[in-house]
Structure formats: structure tokens, C-alpha cells
Design a protein around this motif. Structure first.
Motif, short mmCIF file in Angstrom:
data_model
loop_
_atom_site.label_atom_id
_atom_site.label_comp_id
_atom_site.label_asym_id
_atom_site.label_seq_id
_atom_site.Cartn_x
_atom_site.Cartn_y
_atom_site.Cartn_z
N ILE A 200 0.82 -1.20 0.07
CA ILE A 200 -0.05 0.05 0.01
C ILE A 200 0.90 1.15 -0.14
O ILE A 200 0.61 2.22 -0.75
CB ILE A 200 -0.97 -0.08 0.99
CG1 ILE A 200 -2.22 -1.00 1.12
CG2 ILE A 200 -1.62 1.36 1.35
CD1 ILE A 200 -2.83 -0.86 -0.36
N MET A 201 1.91 1.04 0.65
CA MET A 201 2.90 2.40 0.87
C MET A 201 3.45 2.67 -0.63
O MET A 201 3.84 3.70 -1.02
CB MET A 201 4.13 2.31 1.79
CG MET A 201 3.78 2.15 3.26
SD MET A 201 2.88 3.67 3.79
CE MET A 201 4.15 4.56 4.00
N TRP A 202 3.52 1.62 -1.34
CA TRP A 202 4.29 1.80 -2.73
C TRP A 202 3.12 2.37 -3.86
O TRP A 202 3.23 3.00 -4.62
CB TRP A 202 4.89 0.48 -3.10
CG TRP A 202 5.93 0.07 -2.68
CD1 TRP A 202 6.34 -0.72 -1.63
CD2 TRP A 202 7.43 0.16 -3.33
NE1 TRP A 202 7.92 -0.70 -1.42
CE2 TRP A 202 8.42 -0.39 -2.45
CE3 TRP A 202 7.74 0.78 -4.68
CZ2 TRP A 202 9.75 -0.17 -2.77
CZ3 TRP A 202 9.20 0.79 -4.97
CH2 TRP A 202 9.93 0.14 -3.76
N ILE A 203 2.00 1.64 -3.32
CA ILE A 203 0.87 2.06 -4.27
C ILE A 203 0.53 3.59 -4.36
O ILE A 203 0.24 4.16 -5.29
CB ILE A 203 -0.49 1.30 -3.87
CG1 ILE A 203 -0.30 -0.22 -4.24
CG2 ILE A 203 -1.70 1.82 -4.50
CD1 ILE A 203 -0.59 -0.60 -5.69
N LEU A 204 0.53 4.23 -2.96
CA LEU A 204 0.35 5.42 -2.51
C LEU A 204 1.28 6.34 -3.18
O LEU A 204 1.29 7.62 -3.12
CB LEU A 204 -0.03 5.69 -1.15
CG LEU A 204 -1.24 4.89 -0.80
CD1 LEU A 204 -1.41 5.27 0.79
CD2 LEU A 204 -2.65 5.35 -1.41
N SER A 205 2.41 5.66 -3.45
CA SER A 205 3.87 6.72 -3.82
C SER A 205 3.55 7.17 -5.33
O SER A 205 3.03 6.59 -6.04
CB SER A 205 5.17 5.68 -3.57
OG SER A 205 5.40 4.84 -4.55
N ASP A 206 4.57 7.69 -5.79
CA ASP A 206 4.85 8.03 -7.19
C ASP A 206 5.01 6.91 -8.31
O ASP A 206 5.12 7.24 -9.26
CB ASP A 206 5.97 9.13 -7.33
CG ASP A 206 5.69 10.38 -6.77
OD1 ASP A 206 4.86 10.94 -5.96
OD2 ASP A 206 6.74 11.32 -6.31
N ARG A 207 5.37 5.87 -7.46
CA ARG A 207 5.70 4.74 -8.44
C ARG A 207 4.57 4.30 -9.30
O ARG A 207 4.73 3.56 -10.36
CB ARG A 207 6.01 3.27 -7.65
CG ARG A 207 7.21 3.37 -7.03
CD ARG A 207 8.45 3.36 -7.74
NE ARG A 207 9.75 3.67 -6.81
CZ ARG A 207 10.92 2.92 -7.15
NH1 ARG A 207 11.09 2.34 -8.10
NH2 ARG A 207 11.88 3.50 -6.29
N THR A 208 3.15 4.37 -8.93
CA THR A 208 1.93 4.22 -9.64
C THR A 208 1.74 5.33 -10.60
O THR A 208 0.61 4.97 -11.10
CB THR A 208 1.08 4.07 -8.71
OG1 THR A 208 0.93 4.76 -7.64
CG2 THR A 208 1.15 2.53 -7.98
N LEU A 209 2.55 6.37 -10.72
CA LEU A 209 2.25 7.40 -11.88
C LEU A 209 3.40 7.22 -12.77
O LEU A 209 4.10 8.53 -12.67
CB LEU A 209 1.93 8.70 -11.10
CG LEU A 209 0.69 8.64 -10.11
CD1 LEU A 209 0.52 10.08 -9.58
CD2 LEU A 209 -0.52 8.48 -10.75
N PRO A 210 3.68 6.43 -13.23
CA PRO A 210 5.08 6.42 -14.01
C PRO A 210 5.17 7.50 -15.21
O PRO A 210 4.04 7.49 -15.92
CB PRO A 210 5.38 5.22 -14.77
CG PRO A 210 3.96 4.46 -14.53
CD PRO A 210 3.29 5.27 -13.49
#
Ligand code: HDE
Length: 706
Positions: A200-210
Motif C-alpha cells: 500500500i505504501m508503494w501504491i500510494l507513492s509516485d511509483r504508480t504514476l510513471p
């Protein structure tokens, strides 16, 4: 009577003759019969009923009626591309996989990037994990690394996958929302699944908006095994690193881009390859010796955990170059059937319970999706090496076996096709000793759900933290159920108290009172911003820059800067108030590539406004031009202006309070010169500003006029 075909007989004959000379093809039915007309159905009289006898109509329509196949239940939206992989050196010491032995051998690959939650027609820029599936067509058969752009996953055991996907997909009563996790069902499930908190921490991070499929990392996630010729096995994790670096866009931009260009990532990938800017990714491995796996304070079989690069460095082992777009989307990108079960000698599985479930699921889904067990014969799925076995018949059998024998063992077919011993390439599973009771239980070593979530939070820069908190406020802000939000706050509190304080305050909810100890550890390799800072050479290659101009533009300035940007590998496109051509101040015409109607700032990485009194005056009168640069500014992009162009920035109130070296007021990442004497050094400054990717300092509210 009306003439159906406007071409007269003579010109029809001429057209046909030249068509034949060029070796053209005739339209035929699927049985090979040439068709004389496909514009009108066969009728009893030109105003009469259609006849059932019209076999051409029936065949055409019946085929059309069956054009759709079930879309992938997840990862439905994707873009595929061909390329090749080449190892840097022989990996003989670690693996006998043939495609990793010889640095002069190029192995063909097919890669499919995807989003997870949205339907096949959804927008590319949704906040979502990205799929990163690579097929290597090796001489030992197909090998697939079916990975994602995030190194961990939501769940620890495959049996939870249908629940996770039901929760993430649109809610069943009204099929809302499309391609988004901001709804009650998803967060209800997550609030009851503490094991998901790291993901969830990764999902909410900029990683999910490449920013681009070409600018994201890829991960095999699970631990696999490398096995060498001597039968020695080691654990490995796979990593893909984009040569252009890892970059993301901001949420407001992603939402707008999804509307302006739903094909944002698909187009970006296809265009880059068309232009010869071939995306490149380096494959790396983290290697753990058998016996060392219990030295970590997490279980390497747990897919909600990563191995920090500071503990086990990533060893680069080769490079993948993507250099060819598919000829046909359906035949290649839609029909490709990846499977984590596709492995080759030298590579083997681990007992990760998520991986074990995937080994079954993909093969099963492909038969359903592609409609036949013969899907492996489709051109995109066929291995490049010969394949023989006694599997026969089935729906859509493409091959015509010519042998009488279809069983093993046999003597009538000389024992063929025969099995191969290991030394002749036969795949033999790694002889891992296995012992245990039959139980539905999870190992105690899988039970720490928060330490790595905290590690991720601690490793982010302040800007990345700010983005993450805002993402949580968006997602939970859309959740209606108070109990779900409360449970989520408790889970965030177990990650970090400062994090939960910021989220709770933003939601207007009470901050959990218990303060839990943060372990304080960091892994700098997890932060996109830290990665960018460490990049030895920052580049603007393949970046898109908008030049805002119209009639009367200072042609010298515009062309000089455009040339400098293109020399640095970027694409600089003219966006004007009207289509066709604009006239420069030297009287020469300049072709226009886009207008304010066909483009938007979200399609670009940076903006330049050249001088020319007439041009700038006209732009000032265009709300779209002012909006264009204001929006680019809000999204922290580099902006440049020369001569009168600076006035446009001033009108948009983008010049901030700081004084720059040339005496102008300036904002971070805004490069201006009212009397540019040295366009070369000006363009150098602009290129440096673009290479920063984004000027996050500007995201402080007081500096954003929009
Ligand atoms: Fe998938 N996944 N998955 N997945 N997955 C599918 O396969 C599944 C998981 C991933 O571009 C499906 O062909 C289960 C992890 C990618 O064609 C399906 C589990 C990772 C793609 C399926 C997982 C992935 C898929 C849907 C839990 C990262 C797209 C159609 C054990 C390592 C591949 C299809 C492409 C696709 C099942 C979890 C990545 C249903 C059961 C973890 C990149 O079979």
C-alpha cells in the motif's frame, strides 16, 4: 438508376491493371473465393429483402460477431513491443540458462507493459501498479519473467488473489469506479489485511504514476533459483532498470492526461520506437547463497518483502533493447500468453506460496481467454526452437501431424519424440528436499507486516512523502464507511506516527493516540528522487518540449533553441494558435505541429516561449496559452522564455520573488532572458533545468499560482 460505383469502366480497368502489376491482393472469402462486391448484401431487388443465400455476408458478419475474446481478468490494458536481450558476460558460474552464457548472443524478447485494475479501454495514467512481463524466446524454449514495476505484492498466498481482485475492481452493484482503488470495497479489504501495508505504501507513492513505460523499474518480485551446470542452486531476485532513469508524473497531471490522451503510455512507447529512440533496460540480479536465506529478518519466500539493495547489491547481467512495434495489436499484444511457469534449464522456482499459485493460474486462464489448449501454437506464443510431443487435436488444431504414432513409449515411431536426459537439455527440477505435514497455515516468519512499510516511508524524500500523504487523502477521502477509515488509520499508525498524523488531520479524523516506535532504518535505493540525484549523467533524451509561438515569432531564437533541444535528444514541437503554418519575423513560414486545441501541457515535459512582439501579444490574448504555462508550472516542469516571451510568464505570474543572475525575478526551474546575447548558454541552462525532470521545490503552495 443510381450508379453504385463512381469509377467508370475504363478507369476501373486501369486501376485493376496497375493493381495487378503491383502484386496487389484480391478480397476473398475465408475459403479463398474472390468477392465481387462487399458494399451491398445480396437482395431480391435493390429495395428488396436480403437473401440467406448471401454466404459472403454471413461469413463476414459471423466472424465480426466473434471478434472479441474475454479480456484479461487483470492487466487487461497493455502495450506490447518486440526487442532483444543480450548478457554482458557469461553467467555460467551461477546458471546454465543458455541465453545467459554468451555475450554475443541476442535472444528475441516480447514485452507487455500494463495497468492492473482498469478494463481494456481504460486510461493509461490511472494510479495503479504497472505490469512488466518479458518473454525470452530462447533456444531452450520460452522463458517468461512476468513481473511488475513494484518489488512487492499485496498478499502472501495465491489463494487470496481472487478476493484482492474482487475488492479492487469496480464494485459489483454499479460497476464503479473504473481503473481506480478509491472506493469502499478496496479499502475495506485492505483494512482487514495488514500484510498488504508494505505494498500500500508503494501504491500510494509516485511509483504508480510513471512518466513513461520506458522510465520505470521492473521486478520479478518472487525469489527464484539459478542452477548451474554442477547442480548448485542459489536464490535470485530479478530487477529491470530503465537506462533513462525512473520518473513519475503528478496526480493532477495523471488525471488530466487520462482525459486528454487515454493512450498516453501506449502512444509514448510506440512513438519512441518509431523515432528510433529504443527503450533500454538493464537486467540485474540479487543473489543469495543457499544457506544464507535465513540471515535476514524477513522470509525471502514472502512476496510482501524485498531484499534491500544495501544488504544484497543488484548485479547487472545484461541489457534489453526494445526496437520493434507489433504489426497487429490483437494478434500479438492481446494474444500473448505469459506464464510464470515458463522456465528453462538453469532457472527454477522457490516455494513462495504466491509464486506456486501463479504457476497454476496463468496456464488455466490462457485456455479460457484464448479458447483452446492450442493457444501455444499462435505465432506470438510459439517457441523459436522446434517442439514435438504427443498432444493432439483440440479446438483449432493448426498443425497436421504426419506420423501414425501419438503415444509414448512406442516402437513404431522409433521411440520418438524421445525424452532427454539432463545432460542433453532435459529439464530436471532442482532436487530441493521437502518434508512437512499437510496444513493450511502460514509460517511465523511471514508475520511482520510493518517493518518494511516503515523502511519505505523513511527512505522517501519530503516531496515524495507529501505526494504519498496526498494520495492517501484522495483514496480514503473517497471512502464513505467510517469504520474502514478508522481501521486504515490504525494500520498507518503501525507504519509511522507522523504519517498517520498527517493523514488523519487531512481527513479531519482523530489521530490514533498510541505512538509506536519507528525503527529509523532507510534504504536510499527505494526513493525515486535519490535515484535521480545519483544518476551519473542526467539526460533530456526523448523528452517532449512545447514551443508556444504564432505569427511574428522571433525565428532566430526559436530555431536556435529548438535545434539545441533536438541536438540533446529531445523532441521540440511547435504549439500555435492555429494549424498549418506560422510566419516568423524573418518572413519565412514555419510548419505548425500542434495547436492549443489538439495539445495540452500534460503532453509535454517542458515549455519554451520565444520572443517576437506580435507572437507574444497574440499568445497573451489566448486564455489557452496562459493556461498552458500555468499548468506546466503547477506540475513543476521546466519553463523557459526569451525576449518578449518573458512577458507571457510575467502575465501568468510565474516569475516568483527571487532575483536571478541576470537581474530578472525568477522561480525554481524557470529560465528567462529578456535580452539573450548568448543563446547557447541560455539553452544549456534550459537543458539542465529539463534534466532535473521536475522542480519539486515549487510545489510549496505559495509558489503555485494555479
Ligand atoms: Fe498476475 N495474473 N497473478 N501477477 N499478472 C495475470 O494472467 C495471478 C501477480 C502479472 O501482460 C493473469 O494472462 C495470480 C504478481 C502481469 O499478459 C492471471 C496471482 C505479479 C500480468 C493472473 C497473481 C503479477 C498478469 C490475467 C497471485 C507480479 C499481465 C491474464 C498468485 C510478479 C501479463 C493473464 C500480460 C496477469 C493471475 C499475482 C504480474 C489471471 C493468481 C505477484 C504482469 O492469470
Amino acid at each position: 438508376m443510381t450508379e453504385h460505383n463512381p469509377i467508370n469502366e475504363q478507369s476501373k480497368q486501369e486501376a485493376l491493371d496497375s493493381f495487378r502489376k503491383e502484386g496487389g491482393e484480391y478480397l476473398t472469402t475465408n475459403q479463398g473465393l474472390r468477392v465481387n462486391s462487399t458494399n451491398d448484401s445480396l437482395k431480391a431487388g435493390d429495395r428488396g429483402p436480403t437473401l440467406v443465400e448471401d454466404f459472403h455476408f454471413r461469413e463476414k458478419m459471423a466472424h465480426f460477431d466473434r471478434e472479441r475474446i474475454p479480456e484479461r481478468v487483470v492487466h487487461a490494458r497493455g502495450a506490447g513491443v518486440h526487442g532483444y536481450f543480450q548478457p554482458y558476460e557469461s553467467m555460467k558460474e551461477y546458471t546454465k540458462a543458455k541465453f545467459l552464457q554468451d555475450p554475443s548472443v541476442k535472444t528475441p524478447v516480447f514485452v507487455r507493459f500494463s495497468t492492473v485494475a482498469g478494463f481494456r479501454g481504460s486510461a493509461d495514467t490511472a494510479r495503479d501498479v504497472r505490469g512488466f512481463a518479458v518473454r525470452f524466446y530462447t533456444e531452450d524454449g520460452n522463458y517468461d519473467i512476468v513481473g511488475n514495476n513494484i518489488p512487492v505484492f499485496f498478499i502472501q498466498d495465491a489463494i487470496k488473489f481472487p478476493d484482492l481482485i474482487h475488492a479492487v475492481k469496480p464494485e459489483p452493484h454499479n460497476e464503479i469506479p473504473q481503473a481506480g482503488t478509491a472506493h469502499d470495497n478496496f479499502w475495506d479489504f485492505i483494512s482487514l489485511m495488514p500484510e498488504s501495508m508494505h505494498m500500500i505504501m508503494w501504491i500510494l507513492s509516485d511509483r504508480t504514476l510513471p512518466r513513461s513505460y520506458r522510465m520505470m523499474q521492473g521486478f520479478g518480485i518472487h525469489t527464484f533459483r539459478f542452477v548451474n551446470e554442477q547442480g548448485k542452486a542459489r536464490f535470485v531476485k530479478f530487477h529491470w532498470k530503465p537506462i533513462l532513469g525512473v520518473h513519475s508524473i503528478v496526480w493532477d497531471e495523471a488525471q488530466k492526461a487520462g482525459g486528454k490522451d487515454p493512450d498516453f503510455h501506449r502512444r509514448d512507447l510506440g512513438d519512441a520506437i518509431e523515432m528510433g529512440d529504443y527503450p533500454e533496460f538493464e537486467l540485474g540480479v540479487q543473489i543469495v547463497e543457499e544457506g544464507d536465506e535465513s540471515k535476514f529478518d524477513f522470509d525471502i519466500l514472502d512476496s510482501t518483502k524485498l531484499i534491500p539493495e544495501e544488504l544484497v547489491p543488484v548485479k547487472p547481467i545484461g541489457k534489453m533493447v526494445l526496437n520493434r512495434n507489433p504489426d497487429n495489436y490483437f494478434a500479438e499484444t492481446e494474444q500473448v500468453a505469459f506464464q510464470p511457469a515458463n522456465i528453462v534449464p538453469g532457472i527454477d522456482f522457490s516455494d513462495d506460496p504466491l509464486l506456486q499459485g501463479r504457476i497454476f493460474s496463468y496456464a488455466d486462464t490462457q485456455v479460457h481467454r484464448l479458447g483452446s489448449a492450442n493457444y501455444t501454437d499462435l505465432p506470438i506464443n510459439r517457441p523459436v526452437c522446434p517442439f514435438h510431443n504427443n498432444q493432439r487435436d483440440g479446438v483449432m488444431q493448426y498443425n497436421i501431424p504426419t506420423t501414425k504414432v501419438n503415444y509414448f513409449p512406442n516402437s513404431l515411431g522409433n521411440g520418438c519424440p524421445m525424452t532427454s536426459p539432463e545432460n542433453l537439455g532435459g529439464f530436471v527440477s532442482y532436487k530441493e528436499p521437502v518434508e512437512g505435514q499437510k496444513i493450511r497455515e502460514r509460517s511465523a516468519s511471514f508475520s511482520d507486516h510493518f517493518s518494511q512499510a516503515t523502511l519505505f516511508w523513511n527512505s522517501l524524500s519530503e516531496v515524495e512523502k507529501e505526494h504519498l500523504v496526498k494520495a492517501a487523502l484522495f483514496e480514503l477521502g473517497k471512502v464513505m464507511n467510517a469504520g474502514v477509515k478508522e481501521r486504515m488509520l490504525e494500520l498507518f499508525n503501525s507504519v509511522d506516527h507522523q504519517l498517520v498524523t498527517r493523514i488523519a488531520e487531512g481527513l479531519g479524523l482523530p489521530v490514533p493516540t498510541e505512538v509506536k516506535q519507528n525503527h529509523g532504518q532507510k534504504s536510499p535505493a527505494l526513493s525515486i528522487q535519490t535515484m535521480l540525484e545519483k544518476m551519473p549523467e542526467k539526460t533530456i533524451k526523448t523528452r517532449k518540449i512545447a514551443i508556444l509561438a504564432t505569427d511574428g515569432v522571433n525565428a532566430h531564437e526559436m530555431k536556435t533553441i529548438q535545434q539545441a533541444l533536438e541536438d540533446a535528444g529531445a523532441q521540440a514541437k511547435i504549439v500555435a494558435t492555429h494549424g498549418g503554418k506560422i510566419k516568423g519575423d524573418d518572413g519565412k513560414e514555419i510548419p505548425v505541429e500542434m495547436t492549443f486545441i489538439t495539445s495540452s501541457s500534460v503532453m509535454f515535459d517542458a515549455v519554451y516561449v520565444p520572443g517576437g512582439a506580435q507572437s507574444v501579444k497574440m499568445l497573451q490574448q489566448q486564455g489557452e496559452a496562459v493556461n498552458f504555462i500555468t499548468e506546466a508550472f503547477k506540475h513543476c516542469k521546466a519553463i523557459a522564455a526569451t525576449s518578449e516571451g518573458v512577458e507571457l510568464l510575467s502575465i501568468a505570474d510565474l516569475l516568483g520573488a527571487n532575483l536571478s543572475s541576470n537581474g530578472l525575478r525568477s522561480s525554481v526551474g524557470v529560465v528567462t532572458s529578456q535580452q539573450p546575447s548568448d543563446l547557447k548558454s541560455f539553452s544549456d541552462d534550459f537543458i539542465t533545468a529539463i534534466a532535473q525532470h521536475r522542480h519539486w521545490m515549487r510545489s510549496q503552495k505559495e509558489m503555485v499560482p494555479a
